[in-house]
Design a protein around this motif. Structure first.
Motif, mmCIF file in Angstrom:
data_model
loop_
_atom_site.group_PDB
_atom_site.id
_atom_site.type_symbol
_atom_site.label_atom_id
_atom_site.label_comp_id
_atom_site.label_asym_id
_atom_site.label_seq_id
_atom_site.Cartn_x
_atom_site.Cartn_y
_atom_site.Cartn_z
ATOM 1 N N ASP A 64 0.659 -1.339 0.124
ATOM 2 C CA ASP A 64 -0.008 0.191 0.058
ATOM 3 C C ASP A 64 0.893 1.200 -0.087
ATOM 4 O OD1 ASP A 64 0.733 0.590 2.662
ATOM 5 O OD2 ASP A 64 -1.021 -0.658 3.358
ATOM 6 N N ASN A 65 0.308 2.330 -0.191
ATOM 7 C CA ASN A 65 0.893 3.695 -0.193
ATOM 8 C C ASN A 65 1.660 4.040 1.250
ATOM 9 O OD1 ASN A 65 -0.240 3.883 -2.767
ATOM 10 N ND2 ASN A 65 -1.453 5.539 -2.249
ATOM 11 N N LYS A 66 1.210 3.687 2.054
ATOM 12 C CA LYS A 66 1.943 3.875 3.552
ATOM 13 C C LYS A 66 3.316 3.195 3.491
ATOM 14 C CE LYS A 66 -1.833 4.958 6.776
ATOM 15 N NZ LYS A 66 -2.579 4.290 7.763
ATOM 16 N N SER A 69 5.740 4.992 1.051
ATOM 17 C CA SER A 69 6.023 6.324 1.885
ATOM 18 C C SER A 69 7.193 6.087 3.094
ATOM 19 C CB SER A 69 4.977 7.303 2.383
ATOM 20 O OG SER A 69 4.708 6.992 3.649
ATOM 21 N N MET A 72 10.317 5.373 1.186
ATOM 22 C CA MET A 72 10.937 6.715 0.635
ATOM 23 C C MET A 72 11.527 7.497 1.793
ATOM 24 S SD MET A 72 8.026 8.128 -2.028
ATOM 25 C CE MET A 72 8.795 9.233 -2.516
ATOM 26 N N ARG A 73 10.757 7.349 2.816
ATOM 27 C CA ARG A 73 11.564 8.118 4.301
ATOM 28 C C ARG A 73 13.008 7.363 4.423
ATOM 29 N NH1 ARG A 73 6.856 9.614 8.417
ATOM 30 N NH2 ARG A 73 5.569 10.433 6.762
ATOM 31 N N ASP A 76 15.222 8.557 2.079
ATOM 32 C CA ASP A 76 15.863 9.743 2.278
ATOM 33 C C ASP A 76 16.590 9.978 3.388
ATOM 34 O OD1 ASP A 76 15.597 12.473 2.095
ATOM 35 O OD2 ASP A 76 13.624 12.762 2.622
ATOM 36 N N SER A 81 17.165 12.167 -1.235
ATOM 37 C CA SER A 81 15.891 12.626 -1.390
ATOM 38 C C SER A 81 15.503 11.933 -2.546
ATOM 39 C CB SER A 81 15.588 14.220 -1.611
ATOM 40 O OG SER A 81 14.425 14.307 -1.915
ATOM 41 N N PRO A 82 14.415 11.074 -2.397
ATOM 42 C CA PRO A 82 13.963 10.149 -3.530
ATOM 43 C C PRO A 82 12.880 10.938 -4.149
ATOM 44 C CG PRO A 82 13.047 9.233 -1.212
ATOM 45 C CD PRO A 82 13.850 10.510 -1.124
ATOM 46 N N LEU A 84 9.297 10.118 -6.420
ATOM 47 C CA LEU A 84 8.279 9.232 -6.595
ATOM 48 C C LEU A 84 7.967 9.288 -8.229
ATOM 49 C CD1 LEU A 84 6.610 6.691 -6.056
ATOM 50 C CD2 LEU A 84 4.796 8.302 -5.503
ATOM 51 N N ILE A 87 3.155 5.515 -9.265
ATOM 52 C CA ILE A 87 2.489 4.401 -8.707
ATOM 53 C C ILE A 87 1.044 3.925 -9.490
ATOM 54 C CG2 ILE A 87 2.880 4.447 -6.123
ATOM 55 C CD1 ILE A 87 0.640 5.830 -5.792
ATOM 56 N N LYS A 89 -1.758 0.614 -9.678
ATOM 57 C CA LYS A 89 -2.287 -0.342 -9.073
ATOM 58 C C LYS A 89 -2.335 -1.547 -9.958
ATOM 59 C CE LYS A 89 -3.977 0.653 -5.025
ATOM 60 N NZ LYS A 89 -3.519 0.034 -3.779
ATOM 61 N N GLU B 3 -7.204 6.503 -0.616
ATOM 62 C CA GLU B 3 -5.595 6.327 0.002
ATOM 63 C C GLU B 3 -4.814 7.358 -0.362
ATOM 64 O OE1 GLU B 3 -2.720 2.308 -0.013
ATOM 65 O OE2 GLU B 3 -3.955 2.655 -1.638
ATOM 66 N N LEU B 4 -4.246 7.931 0.598
ATOM 67 C CA LEU B 4 -3.425 9.120 0.455
ATOM 68 C C LEU B 4 -2.033 8.742 -0.440
ATOM 69 C CD1 LEU B 4 -3.227 10.897 4.121
ATOM 70 C CD2 LEU B 4 -4.142 11.794 1.704
ATOM 71 N N HIS B 5 -1.859 9.672 -1.284
ATOM 72 C CA HIS B 5 -0.679 9.210 -2.119
ATOM 73 C C HIS B 5 0.693 9.410 -1.218
ATOM 74 C CE1 HIS B 5 2.590 10.326 -5.370
ATOM 75 N NE2 HIS B 5 1.373 9.986 -6.110
ATOM 76 N N PRO B 6 1.741 8.551 -1.747
ATOM 77 C CA PRO B 6 2.781 8.109 -0.953
ATOM 78 C C PRO B 6 3.719 9.460 -0.706
ATOM 79 C CG PRO B 6 2.465 6.491 -2.628
ATOM 80 C CD PRO B 6 1.597 7.535 -2.820
ATOM 81 N N GLN B 7 3.620 10.261 -1.875
ATOM 82 C CA GLN B 7 4.425 11.438 -1.719
ATOM 83 C C GLN B 7 3.834 12.517 -0.543
ATOM 84 O OE1 GLN B 7 7.335 11.771 -4.071
ATOM 85 N NE2 GLN B 7 7.820 13.001 -2.360
ATOM 86 N N LEU B 9 2.078 11.242 2.072
ATOM 87 C CA LEU B 9 2.447 10.487 3.458
ATOM 88 C C LEU B 9 3.887 10.749 3.753
ATOM 89 C CD1 LEU B 9 0.348 7.314 2.460
ATOM 90 C CD2 LEU B 9 -0.210 9.008 4.473
ATOM 91 N N LYS B 10 4.604 10.803 2.739
ATOM 92 C CA LYS B 10 6.305 10.874 2.968
ATOM 93 C C LYS B 10 6.454 12.544 3.512
ATOM 94 C CE LYS B 10 10.677 11.303 0.882
ATOM 95 N NZ LYS B 10 10.711 12.941 0.898
ATOM 96 N N ILE B 85 3.359 17.312 -9.553
ATOM 97 C CA ILE B 85 4.145 15.993 -9.044
ATOM 98 C C ILE B 85 3.181 15.037 -8.583
ATOM 99 C CG2 ILE B 85 5.780 15.400 -7.645
ATOM 100 C CD1 ILE B 85 7.067 18.200 -8.117
ATOM 101 N N ASP B 145 1.977 5.016 12.580
ATOM 102 C CA ASP B 145 2.162 3.712 12.179
ATOM 103 C C ASP B 145 2.951 3.752 10.669
ATOM 104 O OD1 ASP B 145 -0.007 4.922 10.987
ATOM 105 O OD2 ASP B 145 -1.136 2.980 10.486
ATOM 106 N N ILE B 146 2.950 4.823 10.384
ATOM 107 C CA ILE B 146 3.857 4.900 8.971
ATOM 108 C C ILE B 146 5.230 4.978 8.934
ATOM 109 C CG2 ILE B 146 3.963 6.485 6.800
ATOM 110 C CD1 ILE B 146 1.561 7.771 7.783
#
Lengths: 108, 146
Positions: A64-66, A69, A72-73, A76, A81-82, A84, A87, A89, B3-7, B9-10, B85, B145-146
């Motif tokens: 999933d997106n979480k 992210s 990516m962190r 980072d 710095s990455p 995206l 994405i 499905k 769902e929130l976009h990963p960017q 969320l980051k 973006i 939780d992220i």
């Protein structure tokens, strides 16, 4: 004969120099990719890392997106710095997302 | 629920939600920078929202902007929907000061992101936590939780 030997040695040295530069560059690239590979997050599967001239592109899947992210962190904080790139499905209707993330290489 | 976009969320901290939108805080201490994200699937532009959702978005945006300008004593509120973006529809709400790092230019690309200190972040989050905004629900430690 002395002139011939001189040029032969000169050419030989140049070839050796080119080869060592090539090997060093190849090592630098693989070190960068290796560093990316060392960043591991549960739920992320890296399927391919494209090692381009100025950046590396990571192709993979995540649940999933979480998780993306979180990955990516981690990139980072460990590398840089990455960005995206996309994405998508899973087209087969699965829960997984395909992603592409790029990271710029540090300037030499 | 979209769902929130990963960017997003980051780059952001999730603060809570209005009836339509998630409220996020951009992790950039250069400016108090908030983002509203309508909780709708496959929407990248405001005009793609239903008319009722467009009205609700405007209501939530105005409530938020009014509160932020009062609470943060801003000189100007910049509201923008770019999405070049991040394709998921989101609306930036940036409080600007005559003394900020980019004034009077738009903030994009001006200066690198500045990391919040713990106390700076707590100050900003506390202001939102104590806010009484119609329909807004603060979400404690939503990014844990992220």
């Amino acid at each position: 004969m002395m002139t011939f030997n001189y040029y032969r040695n000169l050419v030989g040295s140049m070839i050796l120099l080119c080869m060592s530069t090539f090997v060093l560059n190849a090592q630098a690239e693989s070190e960068f990719v290796g560093k990316i590979r060392s960043v591991s997050i549960e739920g992320v599967t890296v399927t391919e890392i494209k090692d381009n001239d100025k950046k590396a592109v990571i192709i993979g899947t995540a649940k999933d997106n979480k998780i993306i992210s979180k990955y990516m962190r981690a990139l980072d904080s460990e590398i840089g710095s990455p960005g995206l790139e996309y994405i998508k499905k899973d087209k087969q209707g699965g829960a997984m997302s395909n992603f592409s993330i790029s990271i710029k290489k540090p300037k030499k | 629920m979209a769902e929130l976009h990963p960017q997003l969320l980051k780059d952001c901290l999730i603060l809570g939600r209005f009836p339509l939108c998630h409220l996020l805080l951009m992790r950039d201490a250069n400016y108090p920078w908030f983002i509203l994200v309508p909780d709708r699937d496959a929407v990248s532009e405001i005009y793609q929202l239903s008319e009722a959702d467009q009205q609700q978005l405007l209501r939530e945006s105005s409530l938020l902007a009014d509160f932020l300008m009062t609470s943060f004593h801003g000189d100007k509120m910049n509201i923008a929907a770019l999405g070049n973006i991040v394709p998921q529809c989101h609306i930036h709400h940036v409080i600007r000061y005559h003394t900020d790092a980019a004034w009077p230019a738009p903030i994009w690309g001006c200066v690198p992101c500045k990391v919040y200190t713990d106390s700076e972040l707590k100050n900003v989050v506390d202001k939102i936590k104590q806010a009484t905004l119609d329909g807004f629900e603060f979400q404690e430690n939503c990014n844990d939780d992220i």
